[in-house]
Design a protein around this motif. Structure first.
Motif, PDB file in Angstrom:
ATOM      1  N   VAL A  66       0.866  -1.181   0.000  1.00  0.00           N
ATOM      2  CA  VAL A  66       0.000   0.000   0.000  1.00  0.00           C
ATOM      3  C   VAL A  66       0.899   1.226   0.000  1.00  0.00           C
ATOM      4  O   VAL A  66       1.670   1.439   0.937  1.00  0.00           O
ATOM      5  CB  VAL A  66      -0.929   0.013   1.232  1.00  0.00           C
ATOM      6  N   LEU A  67       0.829   2.033  -1.037  1.00  0.00           N
ATOM      7  CA  LEU A  67       1.709   3.191  -1.172  1.00  0.00           C
ATOM      8  C   LEU A  67       1.191   4.409  -0.438  1.00  0.00           C
ATOM      9  O   LEU A  67       1.970   5.275  -0.038  1.00  0.00           O
ATOM     10  CB  LEU A  67       1.918   3.522  -2.654  1.00  0.00           C
ATOM     11  N   GLU A  68      -0.094   4.507  -0.263  1.00  0.00           N
ATOM     12  CA  GLU A  68      -0.679   5.642   0.433  1.00  0.00           C
ATOM     13  C   GLU A  68      -1.628   5.132   1.516  1.00  0.00           C
ATOM     14  O   GLU A  68      -2.269   4.103   1.360  1.00  0.00           O
ATOM     15  CB  GLU A  68      -1.463   6.543  -0.546  1.00  0.00           C
ATOM     16  N   HIS A  73      -4.162  -1.679  -2.628  1.00  0.00           N
ATOM     17  CA  HIS A  73      -2.978  -2.530  -2.717  1.00  0.00           C
ATOM     18  C   HIS A  73      -2.501  -2.563  -4.170  1.00  0.00           C
ATOM     19  O   HIS A  73      -3.312  -2.682  -5.090  1.00  0.00           O
ATOM     20  CB  HIS A  73      -3.296  -3.949  -2.248  1.00  0.00           C
ATOM     21  N   VAL A  74      -1.195  -2.463  -4.341  1.00  0.00           N
ATOM     22  CA  VAL A  74      -0.612  -2.552  -5.680  1.00  0.00           C
ATOM     23  C   VAL A  74       0.493  -3.590  -5.671  1.00  0.00           C
ATOM     24  O   VAL A  74       1.106  -3.860  -4.635  1.00  0.00           O
ATOM     25  CB  VAL A  74      -0.071  -1.188  -6.156  1.00  0.00           C
ATOM     26  N   LEU A  75       0.746  -4.168  -6.823  1.00  0.00           N
ATOM     27  CA  LEU A  75       1.797  -5.170  -6.961  1.00  0.00           C
ATOM     28  C   LEU A  75       3.083  -4.504  -7.421  1.00  0.00           C
ATOM     29  O   LEU A  75       3.111  -3.850  -8.460  1.00  0.00           O
ATOM     30  CB  LEU A  75       1.373  -6.241  -7.960  1.00  0.00           C
ATOM     31  N   LEU A  76       4.158  -4.706  -6.651  1.00  0.00           N
ATOM     32  CA  LEU A  76       5.448  -4.106  -6.979  1.00  0.00           C
ATOM     33  C   LEU A  76       6.583  -5.068  -6.626  1.00  0.00           C
ATOM     34  O   LEU A  76       6.450  -5.885  -5.702  1.00  0.00           O
ATOM     35  CB  LEU A  76       5.652  -2.802  -6.194  1.00  0.00           C
ATOM     36  N   ARG A 114      15.237   7.193  10.036  1.00  0.00           N
ATOM     37  CA  ARG A 114      14.618   7.716   8.825  1.00  0.00           C
ATOM     38  C   ARG A 114      13.288   7.004   8.660  1.00  0.00           C
ATOM     39  O   ARG A 114      13.109   5.866   9.096  1.00  0.00           O
ATOM     40  CB  ARG A 114      15.505   7.464   7.598  1.00  0.00           C
ATOM     41  N   LEU A 115      12.369   7.677   8.043  1.00  0.00           N
ATOM     42  CA  LEU A 115      11.096   7.040   7.746  1.00  0.00           C
ATOM     43  C   LEU A 115      11.296   6.056   6.608  1.00  0.00           C
ATOM     44  O   LEU A 115      11.959   6.362   5.619  1.00  0.00           O
ATOM     45  CB  LEU A 115      10.063   8.093   7.358  1.00  0.00           C
ATOM     46  N   SER A 116      10.744   4.875   6.743  1.00  0.00           N
ATOM     47  CA  SER A 116      10.822   3.922   5.645  1.00  0.00           C
ATOM     48  C   SER A 116      10.062   4.459   4.441  1.00  0.00           C
ATOM     49  O   SER A 116       9.177   5.298   4.569  1.00  0.00           O
ATOM     50  CB  SER A 116      10.235   2.579   6.078  1.00  0.00           C
ATOM     51  N   SER A 117      10.421   3.980   3.278  1.00  0.00           N
ATOM     52  CA  SER A 117       9.757   4.424   2.061  1.00  0.00           C
ATOM     53  C   SER A 117       8.279   4.069   2.086  1.00  0.00           C
ATOM     54  O   SER A 117       7.835   3.190   2.829  1.00  0.00           O
ATOM     55  CB  SER A 117      10.413   3.770   0.844  1.00  0.00           C
ATOM     56  N   LYS A 118       7.509   4.772   1.259  1.00  0.00           N
ATOM     57  CA  LYS A 118       6.089   4.460   1.154  1.00  0.00           C
ATOM     58  C   LYS A 118       5.917   2.997   0.745  1.00  0.00           C
ATOM     59  O   LYS A 118       6.607   2.503  -0.132  1.00  0.00           O
ATOM     60  CB  LYS A 118       5.429   5.362   0.114  1.00  0.00           C
ATOM     61  N   GLY A 119       5.002   2.342   1.395  1.00  0.00           N
ATOM     62  CA  GLY A 119       4.744   0.953   1.076  1.00  0.00           C
ATOM     63  C   GLY A 119       5.456  -0.015   1.986  1.00  0.00           C
ATOM     64  O   GLY A 119       5.287  -1.217   1.878  1.00  0.00           O
ATOM     65  N   ALA A 120       6.280   0.518   2.914  1.00  0.00           N
ATOM     66  CA  ALA A 120       7.011  -0.366   3.818  1.00  0.00           C
ATOM     67  C   ALA A 120       6.038  -1.008   4.801  1.00  0.00           C
ATOM     68  O   ALA A 120       5.090  -0.398   5.264  1.00  0.00           O
ATOM     69  CB  ALA A 120       8.083   0.413   4.567  1.00  0.00           C
ATOM     70  N   TYR A 121       6.262  -2.265   5.109  1.00  0.00           N
ATOM     71  CA  TYR A 121       5.424  -3.005   6.044  1.00  0.00           C
ATOM     72  C   TYR A 121       6.303  -3.986   6.782  1.00  0.00           C
ATOM     73  O   TYR A 121       7.222  -4.570   6.209  1.00  0.00           O
ATOM     74  CB  TYR A 121       4.336  -3.785   5.306  1.00  0.00           C
ATOM     75  N   PRO A 130       9.062  -1.691  -1.222  1.00  0.00           N
ATOM     76  CA  PRO A 130       9.296  -1.701  -2.668  1.00  0.00           C
ATOM     77  C   PRO A 130      10.779  -1.533  -2.985  1.00  0.00           C
ATOM     78  O   PRO A 130      11.479  -0.741  -2.342  1.00  0.00           O
ATOM     79  CB  PRO A 130       8.482  -0.494  -3.157  1.00  0.00           C
ATOM     80  N   LEU A 131      11.253  -2.282  -3.959  1.00  0.00           N
ATOM     81  CA  LEU A 131      12.657  -2.224  -4.344  1.00  0.00           C
ATOM     82  C   LEU A 131      13.088  -0.801  -4.685  1.00  0.00           C
ATOM     83  O   LEU A 131      14.181  -0.360  -4.297  1.00  0.00           O
ATOM     84  CB  LEU A 131      12.902  -3.154  -5.534  1.00  0.00           C
ATOM     85  N   ARG A 132      12.265  -0.068  -5.403  1.00  0.00           N
ATOM     86  CA  ARG A 132      12.636   1.288  -5.831  1.00  0.00           C
ATOM     87  C   ARG A 132      12.934   2.193  -4.631  1.00  0.00           C
ATOM     88  O   ARG A 132      13.865   3.000  -4.667  1.00  0.00           O
ATOM     89  CB  ARG A 132      11.519   1.910  -6.669  1.00  0.00           C
ATOM     90  N   GLY A 133      12.126   2.057  -3.566  1.00  0.00           N
ATOM     91  CA  GLY A 133      12.321   2.912  -2.408  1.00  0.00           C
ATOM     92  C   GLY A 133      13.625   2.640  -1.689  1.00  0.00           C
ATOM     93  O   GLY A 133      14.330   3.564  -1.276  1.00  0.00           O
ATOM     94  N   ALA A 134      13.963   1.359  -1.515  1.00  0.00           N
ATOM     95  CA  ALA A 134      15.209   1.008  -0.833  1.00  0.00           C
ATOM     96  C   ALA A 134      16.426   1.305  -1.708  1.00  0.00           C
ATOM     97  O   ALA A 134      17.504   1.620  -1.202  1.00  0.00           O
ATOM     98  CB  ALA A 134      15.185  -0.465  -0.457  1.00  0.00           C
ATOM     99  N   TRP A 135      16.260   1.207  -3.009  1.00  0.00           N
ATOM    100  CA  TRP A 135      17.352   1.450  -3.964  1.00  0.00           C
ATOM    101  C   TRP A 135      17.770   2.912  -3.919  1.00  0.00           C
ATOM    102  O   TRP A 135      18.953   3.232  -3.783  1.00  0.00           O
ATOM    103  CB  TRP A 135      16.879   1.055  -5.352  1.00  0.00           C
ATOM    104  N   GLY A 136      16.800   3.811  -4.021  1.00  0.00           N
ATOM    105  CA  GLY A 136      17.090   5.240  -3.948  1.00  0.00           C
ATOM    106  C   GLY A 136      18.110   5.680  -4.978  1.00  0.00           C
ATOM    107  O   GLY A 136      18.069   5.280  -6.144  1.00  0.00           O
ATOM    108  N   GLU A 137      19.056   6.498  -4.535  1.00  0.00           N
ATOM    109  CA  GLU A 137      20.098   7.021  -5.416  1.00  0.00           C
ATOM    110  C   GLU A 137      21.358   6.176  -5.391  1.00  0.00           C
ATOM    111  O   GLU A 137      22.367   6.521  -6.012  1.00  0.00           O
ATOM    112  CB  GLU A 137      20.439   8.464  -5.021  1.00  0.00           C
ATOM    113  N   SER A 138      21.323   5.076  -4.650  1.00  0.00           N
ATOM    114  CA  SER A 138      22.493   4.214  -4.539  1.00  0.00           C
ATOM    115  C   SER A 138      22.660   3.344  -5.782  1.00  0.00           C
ATOM    116  O   SER A 138      21.777   3.286  -6.635  1.00  0.00           O
ATOM    117  CB  SER A 138      22.357   3.308  -3.315  1.00  0.00           C
ATOM    118  N   GLU A 139      23.791   2.659  -5.843  1.00  0.00           N
ATOM    119  CA  GLU A 139      23.973   1.589  -6.822  1.00  0.00           C
ATOM    120  C   GLU A 139      23.630   0.274  -6.141  1.00  0.00           C
ATOM    121  O   GLU A 139      23.716   0.149  -4.916  1.00  0.00           O
ATOM    122  CB  GLU A 139      25.406   1.572  -7.342  1.00  0.00           C
TER     123      GLU A 139
END
Length: 235
Positions: A66-68, A73-76, A114-121, A130-139
């Protein structure tokens, strides 16, 4: 046990291991997101290159999030990880072997969060995100190097045990984050290889032992044993 390096993220046999021993190249989210999704498989250990240290997680495939608040619910594509209170996906830079790595590694003791990214559970320090949130600007890269010395569990079993932790049905659900004894790398190694190992703790301990040795060899030996025990243990 079947060992595969390809295939879809769903419909595999329960005893298959994917990406056995794989250490991939480093990838950036902005340019390589779609390409990386074609490489990663459930049960893979993922290494995120932050500023002076590396964060670790395990890929668990497509999951409902859940992003918001009160949203659908969305699949990611998602990961499960033990959340370092000081971790920040916006940080980029060298990995644990770079200058300043020891100081940055131990900054995990900081009380800042830090606040976890949206969708964290999740429960406790362990969360699905979600992978995108944890990935962020890192490699990011796939890093399953332990497979050659510590046989991996079947990929589906890796995901199942992580979901058990998320549901609060495993002792790992309630063990708090500790940078030396119970960090994100310990958790990812336990999930895939059934041993809680942290190479970053080992690398951080060596300089400490070298520093202590001239003044107090006995204390240095105690420190070496302590770091070795905390860096790798069966849970």
């Amino acid at each position: 046990m079947a060992v595969l390096n390809g295939g879809e993220n769903g419909g595999e046999e329960d005893n298959q291991v994917f990406n056995f021993g794989t250490i991939s190249e480093w990838y950036s989210r902005g340019t390589d997101y779609a390409f990386f999704l074609n490489l990663v498989r459930i049960g893979d250990r993922l290494e995120f290159k932050r500023n002076g240290y590396c964060h670790w997680a395990v890929f668990v495939g497509i999951q409902y999030v859940v992003l918001e608040e009160d949203g659908p619910h969305v699949l990611l594509p998602c990961i499960v990880h033990r959340n370092n209170p000081a971790d920040d996906p916006a940080l980029t830079g060298g990995g644990a072997g770079q200058p300043g790595a020891v100081a940055n590694l131990f900054s995990g003791f900081s009380s800042s969060t830090r606040l976890s990214s949206k969708g964290a559970y999740g429960i406790g320090d362990v969360c699905l995100e979600p992978l995108r949130g944890a990935w962020g600007e890192s490699e990011i890269r796939i890093n399953n190097k332990l497979d050659h010395t510590m046989p991996p569990l079947p990929s589906h079993q890796v995901v199942e045990r992580l979901m058990t932790v998320l549901d609060g049905e495993d002792s790992m659900s309630f063990t708090p984050y500790n940078v030396v004894t119970n960090n994100c790398e310990h958790f990812a190694s336990w999930a895939r290889n059934d041993w809680a190992l942290s190479t970053q703790v080992i690398k951080a301990g060596v300089p400490a032992v070298i520093y202590l040795w001239p003044a107090n060899p006995i204390l240095a030996c105690i420190a070496l044993f302590s770091f070795g025990y905390q860096a790798i243990k069966k849970i």
